[in-house]
Write a protein that holds these residues in place. Structure first.
Motif, PDB file in Angstrom:
ATOM      1  N   SER B  93       0.602  -1.429  -0.208  1.00 20.50           N
ATOM      2  CA  SER B  93       0.234   0.102   0.077  1.00 20.50           C
ATOM      3  C   SER B  93       0.678   0.857   0.154  1.00 20.50           C
ATOM      4  CB  SER B  93      -0.690   0.217   1.360  1.00 20.50           C
ATOM      5  OG  SER B  93      -2.281  -1.099   0.749  1.00 20.50           O
ATOM      6  N   PRO B  95       1.291   3.991  -2.788  1.00 17.03           N
ATOM      7  CA  PRO B  95       0.427   5.182  -3.079  1.00 17.03           C
ATOM      8  C   PRO B  95      -0.363   5.778  -1.517  1.00 17.03           C
ATOM      9  CG  PRO B  95       0.017   3.649  -4.546  1.00 17.03           C
ATOM     10  CD  PRO B  95       0.885   3.103  -3.053  1.00 17.03           C
ATOM     11  N   GLN B  96      -0.068   7.312  -1.315  1.00 16.67           N
ATOM     12  CA  GLN B  96      -1.821   7.453  -1.121  1.00 16.67           C
ATOM     13  C   GLN B  96      -2.237   8.235  -2.109  1.00 16.67           C
ATOM     14  OE1 GLN B  96       0.443   9.440   3.230  1.00 16.67           O
ATOM     15  NE2 GLN B  96       1.001   7.218   3.377  1.00 16.67           N
ATOM     16  N   CYS B  97      -1.990   9.976  -1.372  1.00 20.64           N
ATOM     17  CA  CYS B  97      -2.869  10.261  -2.850  1.00 20.64           C
ATOM     18  C   CYS B  97      -2.063   9.988  -4.041  1.00 20.64           C
ATOM     19  CB  CYS B  97      -2.000  12.125  -2.608  1.00 20.64           C
ATOM     20  SG  CYS B  97      -1.301  12.719  -3.573  1.00 20.64           S
ATOM     21  N   GLY B  98      -0.800   8.988  -4.526  1.00 22.72           N
ATOM     22  CA  GLY B  98      -0.419   8.688  -5.690  1.00 22.72           C
ATOM     23  C   GLY B  98      -0.064   9.917  -6.308  1.00 22.72           C
ATOM     24  N   TYR B  99       0.001  10.938  -6.712  1.00 23.66           N
ATOM     25  CA  TYR B  99      -0.117  11.638  -7.513  1.00 23.66           C
ATOM     26  C   TYR B  99       1.848  11.505  -8.168  1.00 23.66           C
ATOM     27  CZ  TYR B  99      -0.580  15.897 -10.819  1.00 23.66           C
ATOM     28  OH  TYR B  99      -0.373  16.728 -11.739  1.00 23.66           O
ATOM     29  N   CYS B 100       2.725  11.463  -7.533  1.00 26.87           N
ATOM     30  CA  CYS B 100       3.804  11.288  -7.053  1.00 26.87           C
ATOM     31  C   CYS B 100       4.763   9.677  -7.801  1.00 26.87           C
ATOM     32  CB  CYS B 100       4.720  11.204  -6.321  1.00 26.87           C
ATOM     33  SG  CYS B 100       4.557  10.174  -5.043  1.00 26.87           S
ATOM     34  N   ARG B 133       4.959  14.432  -0.917  1.00 31.10           N
ATOM     35  CA  ARG B 133       4.455  15.422  -0.243  1.00 31.10           C
ATOM     36  C   ARG B 133       3.523  14.426   0.993  1.00 31.10           C
ATOM     37  NH1 ARG B 133       5.108  18.913   2.999  1.00 31.10           N
ATOM     38  NH2 ARG B 133       3.784  21.040   3.023  1.00 31.10           N
ATOM     39  N   CYS B 134       2.913  13.257   0.414  1.00 33.14           N
ATOM     40  CA  CYS B 134       2.068  12.433   1.775  1.00 33.14           C
ATOM     41  C   CYS B 134       3.222  11.511   2.723  1.00 33.14           C
ATOM     42  CB  CYS B 134       1.327  11.279   0.908  1.00 33.14           C
ATOM     43  SG  CYS B 134       0.190  11.942  -0.103  1.00 33.14           S
ATOM     44  N   GLY B 135       4.511  11.651   2.271  1.00 33.99           N
ATOM     45  CA  GLY B 135       5.684  10.999   2.606  1.00 33.99           C
ATOM     46  C   GLY B 135       5.301   9.399   2.728  1.00 33.99           C
ATOM     47  N   THR B 136       5.694   8.827   1.661  1.00 33.13           N
ATOM     48  CA  THR B 136       5.218   7.653   1.717  1.00 33.13           C
ATOM     49  C   THR B 136       6.647   6.992   1.591  1.00 33.13           C
ATOM     50  OG1 THR B 136       5.381   7.925  -0.989  1.00 33.13           O
ATOM     51  CG2 THR B 136       3.079   7.399   0.639  1.00 33.13           C
ATOM     52  N   ARG B 139       7.630   3.220   2.678  1.00 32.89           N
ATOM     53  CA  ARG B 139       7.622   1.819   2.066  1.00 32.89           C
ATOM     54  C   ARG B 139       7.865   2.066   0.965  1.00 32.89           C
ATOM     55  NH1 ARG B 139       1.889   1.310   3.990  1.00 32.89           N
ATOM     56  NH2 ARG B 139       2.052   1.498   6.342  1.00 32.89           N
TER      57      ARG B 139
END
Lengths: 737, 176
Positions: B93, B95-100, B133-136, B139
């Motif tokens: 899992s 991706p968070q917002c997934g944009y990057c 920016r979501c700090g993934t 992961r």
């Protein structure tokens, strides 16, 4: 057909984009009993409520009422539906809801995703909606199979009668003719199949293959791209423009002046961007903000600390009078700068106006307000405005505002062509609604045995609500009011907040967590005029740093262990006390780091959740290096532990960018930063190991999107104090060389 | 007219030669997976493989890729068969917002192609140009290590197993 069902039907049609404006209705209306249909049984659909729609072909559709911006609500809320409908959440088709009051957030009575409320506010209502749908399917099955309801049960999308399995899809036609049962009992937690399980994100595949659709990905024949040049000082107006050079640039089709700037419309974004640089604009600068520069302006915040007049935000016991009885008073002033959101997807919005109706494609945290603002800037009634929601390439509060929607609508209206407004990164950095800068002065009165007796704090800075009210009034004012009057009301709203009403987010988190017999919280508004907005964890984003640094400071000044000192003052706050105890245990406090590496601790309640963090820090060639963060969160019952963990990681890394680098500064009112070279974010090599632990709880779920952010800056600063003896009272953290 | 290979296919684009590759791919070829983030090559959201190298395409004129091989996020998987890295992304899992994440996956793919068993610091170095920016980041790092482990294991047993083709084979053909 019941009234409730007809409402659901209206909404379902709206979801498909079939409202107002004389659009062609191309979908069979077969679920409606009054509609003549040749093949009603095969085309019947089931919409027991706004959220759930079952087709006879086996699709189970869920209209997601909150916006997915990374926080995991797409997965979390779908899990609630799957649980009570009794179907694997991974098999549910999830759609972003359009703008409609049926999708309002119960916590705000607006369709807003924010305040870490999505799970908290939806946990019962969405389960109820799904449980009612399941009860309806069971009723239909009893009728269709001719067996008593009591002999039926469900499992993963099927009704079971002994060995006989009937898929939900086969029950849709019969169920569509029945009344939806109300007051259906929800599952007992012991019966949960999906809630509480660690399952992969449902949007993981789309976001790992490039197929997830964001606002910027909207495209259709005839769509033009727009770039808007705004005044470098927020609030400035166009006095005059020489666009002759810009108009002659390749690809440019329109140059239009709107309420806050001059827009270039071109075939391609890069052409519009190149042409925008050729505009020569004479600006009417806003008087107050254009006189503000950060270098000297910080003194205004400091002066307000001394002001005689203030708002009393909170008082307990004898308030500030108790300070005179204290054995010892410790005082310190703290500072946090303006910050930008810097979502990875820059602001954008796509607008098409045709035949008196408008389509708006936008990733928004508040689609309802976006619709209202679109109406304000177009003169088209809300009934004829369709909001098409997309995934958000980051939100963090930025996309609760709809300024960019208003701009795109104004440009589409002025140019007469469908446009996609794209903000450059420079636009995004320079025209944000910023996390307000803030200063706070603490005066902590101690008893002779080093206990906190009185807690006095005064905060100075701007209030977010003043800016939110401006936009909300534009979006929500009744259509019959002329815009001039709405503007006047907006300004009245602004002065209302700055004049005599307290914006609680300006002081939240400064005083609540620790025991003290006497508390006094004061506020003095200082607002240079830079627009402010909600930034992940809002007031807690600075108050977490201020309060947790101050606690550390008092513990050090009285030679007490910072953990023991906090625990002594948490008798009124057992959840936070427990999180802190677990965090220090997991982190091996105080002995896990020594010598060149030191630990710092911080604990903070926000959004009804408790978070404690321990940071392990050293200096590498004089630079601050965070090696590890141990984080413990108590957020009530956990729907998906992996998403809670991800949100803690995310909140910590977001907070570290602010702690180590984040700073927006102004020169004569203009933001000086522009892109990631001068507004840096944490990168992978700077990222610590993050170890998250979740407290097991049967309490109702609370927020996770924001509460990971507030403690981290203080945890790092407190570790730096242990390491260097320097108490850093300003963000971003900078050691004296 | 500029010709290049896009996800294994030879394509011709009748666009101005100074048009950045990102916008040619997004607006002309309608592949929307590669993202616009900063316009200065600072964030990596626009990353594509150009002859196997993770390349910032928001500042790369399309003329610069004439006759070269470009692979976007859409070109990584072989139809429905996702690459080992993409599978690891989903399993963790990431991706968070997934944009990057398209850009992250492109940079991770380039890394594993050149270094099948990267150390933590190799991963840091290869991925430091891609912001999230979501700090993934934790992961992403774990997913790369997992995928690398599988790649290394698989490549010692079966040199050309389909599962290990994180490098787009069509791209290799195109270059040849």
């Amino acid at each position: 057909m019941s009234q409730h069902t007809s409402q659901s039907r209206r909404l379902f049609l709206k979801q498909l984009g079939i409202v107002g404006g004389g659009l062609i209705v191309g979908v069979p209306l077969t679920a409606c009993a009054t509609t003549p249909a040749t093949d009603a049984a095969s085309n019947a659909t089931l919409q027991p409520n706004a959220f759930i729609h079952l087709s006879p072909h086996g699709d189970v559709n869920f209209y997601l009422p909150r916006s997915e911006m990374g926080q995991g609500t797409y997965t979390g809320l779908t899990t609630l539906i799957g649980e009570e409908l009794d179907i694997d959440p991974a098999s549910i088709r999830v759609h972003h809801a359009t703008a409609d009051s049926a999708f309002n957030n119960p916590e705000y009575d607006q369709q807003i995703t924010g305040g870490s409320t999505s799970m908290k506010g939806s946990y019962l209502p969405l389960r109820q909606a799904a449980a009612e749908a399941r009860a309806l399917l069971l009723l239909a099955a009893a009728q269709q199979l001719g067996v008593p309801r009591e002999q039926l049960r469900t499992d993963n999308g099927h009704v079971l009668h002994g060995e006989q399995k009937t898929p939900y899809a086969a029950l849709v036609a019969v169920a569509a003719e029945l009344e939806t049962p109300k007051d259906v009992a929800l599952k007992e937690p012991s019966a949960f199949k999906y809630i509480g399980q660690q399952r992969p994100r449902l949007d993981g595949r789309a976001k790992s293959t490039g197929s997830a659709e964001f606002g910027l990905d909207i495209d259709f024949a005839g769509l033009q791209r727009a770039v808007l040049v705004r005044c470098p000082v927020a609030g400035g107006k166009v006095k005059g423009v020489d666009d002759s050079a810009a108009r002659s640039m390749t690809g440019v089709t329109h140059v239009v002046t709107i309420h806050n700037g001059v827009a270039i419309v071109a075939e391609h974004y890069y052409q519009a961007k190149l042409a925008a640089a050729k505009l020569v604009i004479d600006w009417q600068l806003p008087e107050k903000l254009s006189q503000f520069s950060s270098a000297e302006g910080q003194a205004q915040f400091a002066q307000a600390l001394e002001a005689e007049q203030s708002h009393e935000a909170f008082t307990q016991g004898d308030g500030s009078k108790a300070l005179s009885n204290a054995n010892r008073v410790l005082r310190a002033d703290y500072w946090a700068p303006y910050l930008a959101h810097a979502t990875m997807e820059p602001m954008n919005c796509t607008v098409k106006i045709a035949d008196g109706a408008m389509d708006v494609w936008v990733g928004s945290q508040s689609p309802g307000l976006a619709q209202g603002l679109a109406a304000f800037y177009s003169g088209i009634s809300k009934d004829n405005i369709r909001i098409h929601s997309t995934f958000l390439g980051g939100g963090f509060g930025r996309r609760t505002a709809s300024d960019y929607v208003g701009e795109a609508v104004a440009i589409a209206k002025a140019s007469g062509v469908p446009v996609q407004l794209i903000w450059s990164r420079e636009d995004d950095t320079r025209h944000d609604l910023y996390r307000p800068a803030a200063m706070a002065r603490f005066a902590i009165g101690l008893t002779d045995d080093g206990h906190i007796d009185s807690w006095q704090v005064r905060r100075t800075g701007p209030n977010i609500m003043a800016y939110t009210v401006d936009e909300a009034l534009d979006a929500m004012a009744p259509g019959f009011l002329p815009n001039g009057m709405v503007d006047w009301m907006s300004k009245a709203g602004h002065s209302l907040y700055d004049g005599w009403s307290l914006d609680h987010s300006s002081v939240e988190g400064l005083y609540e967590d620790y025991d003290a017999s006497h508390k006094a919280v004061e506020h003095v508004t200082v607002d240079p005029g830079l627009p402010c907005g909600f930034w992940r964890s809002v007031g807690h984003s600075f108050s977490g740093f201020f309060k947790e640094s101050m606690m550390d400071e008092v513990a050090a000044a009285t030679a007490q262990d910072p953990v023991a000192f906090r625990l002594q003052h948490l008798s009124g706050n057992p959840r936070l006390a427990n999180a802190l105890k677990v965090a220090v245990e997991k982190a091996g406090w105080p002995n896990a780091a020594s010598g060149e590496r030191r630990l710092g601790v911080a604990a903070h309640n926000s959004f009804a959740s408790s978070v404690a963090q321990v940071a392990e820090v050293s200096l590498e060639n004089g630079a601050i290096r965070v090696h590890k963060v141990t984080c413990v969160v108590d957020c009530g019952r956990v729907v998906n532990p992996d998403i809670v963990k991800a949100q803690m990681e995310s909140g910590i890394i977001f907070g570290l960018s602010a702690a180590l680098f984040g700073e927006i500064t102004l020169k004569e009112g203009a933001v000086q930063q522009s892109n990631f070279h001068d507004y840096p974010l944490l990168r992978m090599p700077q990222t610590p190991t993050i170890d998250v632990h979740i407290i097991d709880s049967n309490e109702p779920p609370t927020g996770v999107g924001e509460p990971g952010t507030p403690p981290i800056a203080a945890a790092v600063a407190n570790a730096l104090f242990a390491l260097t003896g320097q108490r850093l009272r300003s963000l971003p953290l900078k050691l004296a060389s | 007219m500029i010709s290049f290979h896009l996800n294994g296919q030879r394509v011709d684009a009748d666009v101005p030669p100074d048009m950045p590759l990102l916008w040619v791919v997004r607006d002309h070829f309608k592949l929307k997976g590669s993202k616009f983030g900063c316009g200065m090559g600072l964030c990596g959201a626009c990353s594509m493989l150009v002859d196997g190298q993770s390349t910032r395409t928001c500042i790369l004129p399309v003329a610069a890729v004439a006759n070269r091989a470009v692979t976007t996020i859409e070109g990584l998987a072989d139809a429905e068969q996702l690459t080992t890295l993409q599978q690891a992304w989903i399993a963790h899992s990431v991706p968070q917002c997934g944009y990057c994440q398209s850009g992250q996956l492109i940079s991770a793919t380039a890394l594993l192609n050149s270094n099948p068993a990267p150390s933590d610091s190799d991963i840091d170095t290869a991925m430091q140009g891609n912001l999230c920016r979501c700090g993934t980041y934790p992961r992403i790092k774990q997913a790369i290590k997992d995928a690398a482990g599988q790649t290394t294991k698989a490549s010692t047993t079966a040199a050309q197993s389909a599962a290990v083709q994180t490098f787009d084979p069509r791209h290799a053909e195109a270059k040849a």
